[in-house]
Design an enzyme around this catalytic site. Structure first.
Site, PDB file in Angstrom:
ATOM      1  N   SER A  13       2.011   3.215  -5.060  1.00 40.26           N
ATOM      2  CA  SER A  13       1.781   4.414  -5.872  1.00 40.26           C
ATOM      3  C   SER A  13       0.525   5.163  -5.420  1.00 40.26           C
ATOM      4  O   SER A  13       0.511   6.399  -5.426  1.00 40.26           O
ATOM      5  CB  SER A  13       1.717   4.070  -7.365  1.00 40.26           C
ATOM      6  OG  SER A  13       0.588   3.282  -7.666  1.00 40.26           O
ATOM      7  N   ASN A  14      -0.515   4.461  -5.014  1.00 41.12           N
ATOM      8  CA  ASN A  14      -1.696   5.147  -4.481  1.00 41.12           C
ATOM      9  C   ASN A  14      -1.371   5.801  -3.138  1.00 41.12           C
ATOM     10  O   ASN A  14      -1.825   6.911  -2.865  1.00 41.12           O
ATOM     11  CB  ASN A  14      -2.875   4.179  -4.331  1.00 41.12           C
ATOM     12  CG  ASN A  14      -3.784   4.208  -5.534  1.00 41.12           C
ATOM     13  OD1 ASN A  14      -4.189   5.273  -5.995  1.00 41.12           O
ATOM     14  ND2 ASN A  14      -4.116   3.040  -6.054  1.00 41.12           N
ATOM     15  N   LYS A  65      -4.216 -15.301  12.248  1.00 41.58           N
ATOM     16  CA  LYS A  65      -4.685 -14.023  11.700  1.00 41.58           C
ATOM     17  C   LYS A  65      -5.310 -13.149  12.792  1.00 41.58           C
ATOM     18  O   LYS A  65      -5.200 -11.923  12.747  1.00 41.58           O
ATOM     19  CB  LYS A  65      -5.706 -14.329  10.586  1.00 41.58           C
ATOM     20  CG  LYS A  65      -6.157 -13.131   9.791  1.00 41.58           C
ATOM     21  CD  LYS A  65      -5.258 -12.849   8.627  1.00 41.58           C
ATOM     22  CE  LYS A  65      -5.724 -11.712   7.777  1.00 41.58           C
ATOM     23  NZ  LYS A  65      -6.426 -12.066   6.597  1.00 41.58           N
ATOM     24  N   ILE A  93      -9.183  -8.503   5.110  1.00 47.06           N
ATOM     25  CA  ILE A  93      -9.437  -7.929   6.427  1.00 47.06           C
ATOM     26  C   ILE A  93     -10.512  -8.787   7.105  1.00 47.06           C
ATOM     27  O   ILE A  93     -11.496  -9.170   6.469  1.00 47.06           O
ATOM     28  CB  ILE A  93      -9.943  -6.472   6.293  1.00 47.06           C
ATOM     29  CG1 ILE A  93      -8.935  -5.605   5.544  1.00 47.06           C
ATOM     30  CG2 ILE A  93     -10.292  -5.879   7.648  1.00 47.06           C
ATOM     31  CD1 ILE A  93      -7.710  -5.247   6.293  1.00 47.06           C
ATOM     32  N   ASN A 107     -11.629   0.389   0.384  1.00 44.52           N
ATOM     33  CA  ASN A 107     -10.666  -0.226  -0.535  1.00 44.52           C
ATOM     34  C   ASN A 107     -10.802   0.385  -1.918  1.00 44.52           C
ATOM     35  O   ASN A 107     -11.874   0.855  -2.298  1.00 44.52           O
ATOM     36  CB  ASN A 107     -10.926  -1.740  -0.619  1.00 44.52           C
ATOM     37  CG  ASN A 107      -9.875  -2.460  -1.457  1.00 44.52           C
ATOM     38  OD1 ASN A 107      -8.698  -2.137  -1.405  1.00 44.52           O
ATOM     39  ND2 ASN A 107     -10.308  -3.438  -2.225  1.00 44.52           N
ATOM     40  N   HIS A 109     -10.136  -0.903  -5.859  1.00 44.64           N
ATOM     41  CA  HIS A 109      -9.946  -2.155  -6.596  1.00 44.64           C
ATOM     42  C   HIS A 109      -9.931  -1.869  -8.096  1.00 44.64           C
ATOM     43  O   HIS A 109     -10.787  -1.131  -8.588  1.00 44.64           O
ATOM     44  CB  HIS A 109     -11.074  -3.127  -6.255  1.00 44.64           C
ATOM     45  CG  HIS A 109     -10.960  -4.423  -6.976  1.00 44.64           C
ATOM     46  ND1 HIS A 109     -10.036  -5.389  -6.611  1.00 44.64           N
ATOM     47  CD2 HIS A 109     -11.625  -4.910  -8.042  1.00 44.64           C
ATOM     48  CE1 HIS A 109     -10.155  -6.415  -7.436  1.00 44.64           C
ATOM     49  NE2 HIS A 109     -11.109  -6.149  -8.306  1.00 44.64           N
TER      50      HIS A 109
END
Length: 191
Positions: A13-14, A65, A93, A107, A109
Site C-alpha cells: 500500500s505504501n 544472504k 538489509i 525505511n 516503520h
C-alpha cells in the site's frame, strides 16, 4: 531527477501511494522500480498494474544472504538507482547494500521509534496500552529500526482499537507523508 527503488514484501500500500504521487507528477523522480522478496506478494501485482518494473529475489534461491544482496545490487546498478526506500520490506538489509548506498536507504516503520522496533510494532503498542503511536521514517543501518530518525508522525490509540484498525490509521498517515518526505530527501531539502 533520480531513479529510486522501492523494496516491499507484502500488500504494497505504501508502494502504491508512492506510485500514485509519481503518476500525478508530484514525486520528482525519473523512474521507480520495485524489488520484492516474496512469491506472489500483492506489491508485485501493483507493479504490473502500474507498468513498474518488478524484480523478485527469493533468499531461498541463493546460497547465503551475501549472494542474495549482491544479486540485488547488480540490478540496482543496472537500473542506475540512487535511493532505496523500504515499504514493508521484511528482511534486514546488510552491509552489502548499506555500504554502497550510504545514507540513501530509508525505511518507514509503524511506531514512534525508538519504541516498538521489529515486525510486531502495532501489536506491541496495543499490548503496552500506549495512548500515542505513529510512524517513523529513518535511515537504515545494520541494526533493526535504529538508524537516524528523519521524520515522525503521531497517531492516537483509541480504547476500542485492535491491530487492524490501528494499523489502518497509521497507514493512512504513512500514505500522506512518505512520498512527501521522499521528495524532500531526493531534493536535499530540510525535512
Amino acid at each position: 531527477m533520480v531513479n529510486i527503488a522501492i523494496f516491499a514484501s507484502g500488500n504494497g500500500s505504501n508502494f502504491q501511494s508512492i506510485v500514485d504521487s509519481y503518476k500525478q507528477n508530484k514525486l520528482f523522480v525519473n523512474k521507480i522500480i520495485l524489488i520484492t522478496n516474496r512469491k506472489n506478494c500483492y506489491a508485485s501485482q501493483r507493479a504490473i498494474d502500474n507498468n513498474i518494473k518488478n524484480y523478485n529475489f527469493l533468499l531461498s534461491n541463493y546460497k547465503d544472504k551475501r549472494e542474495y544482496e549482491e544479486s540485488i545490487l547488480k540490478v540496482l546498478q543496472k537500473e542506475n538507482i540512487s535511493y532505496i526506500f523500504l515499504a514493508g520490506y521484511m528482511t534486514m538489509i546488510t552491509d552489502i547494500l548499506i555500504n554502497k548506498f550510504k545514507n540513501k536507504i530509508i525505511n518507514i516503520h509503524p511506531s514512534l521509534l525508538p519504541s516498538f522496533k521489529g515486525k510486531d510494532a502495532v501489536r506491541d503498542a496495543l499490548n503496552y496500552k500506549v495512548y500515542l503511536t505513529g510512524f517513523t521514517i529513518h535511515y537504515v543501518n545494520e541494526e533493526m529500526d535504529s538508524g537516524q530518525i528523519i521524520f515522525q508522525k503521531e497517531v492516537k490509540v483509541y480504547k476500542n482499537d485492535n491491530i487492524d484498525t490501528l494499523r489502518l490509521r497509521i497507514q493512512e498517515q504513512e500514505h500522506i507523508y512518505y512520498w512527501k518526505i521522499i521528495n524532500k530527501i531526493i531534493k536535499g531539502e530540510e525535512v
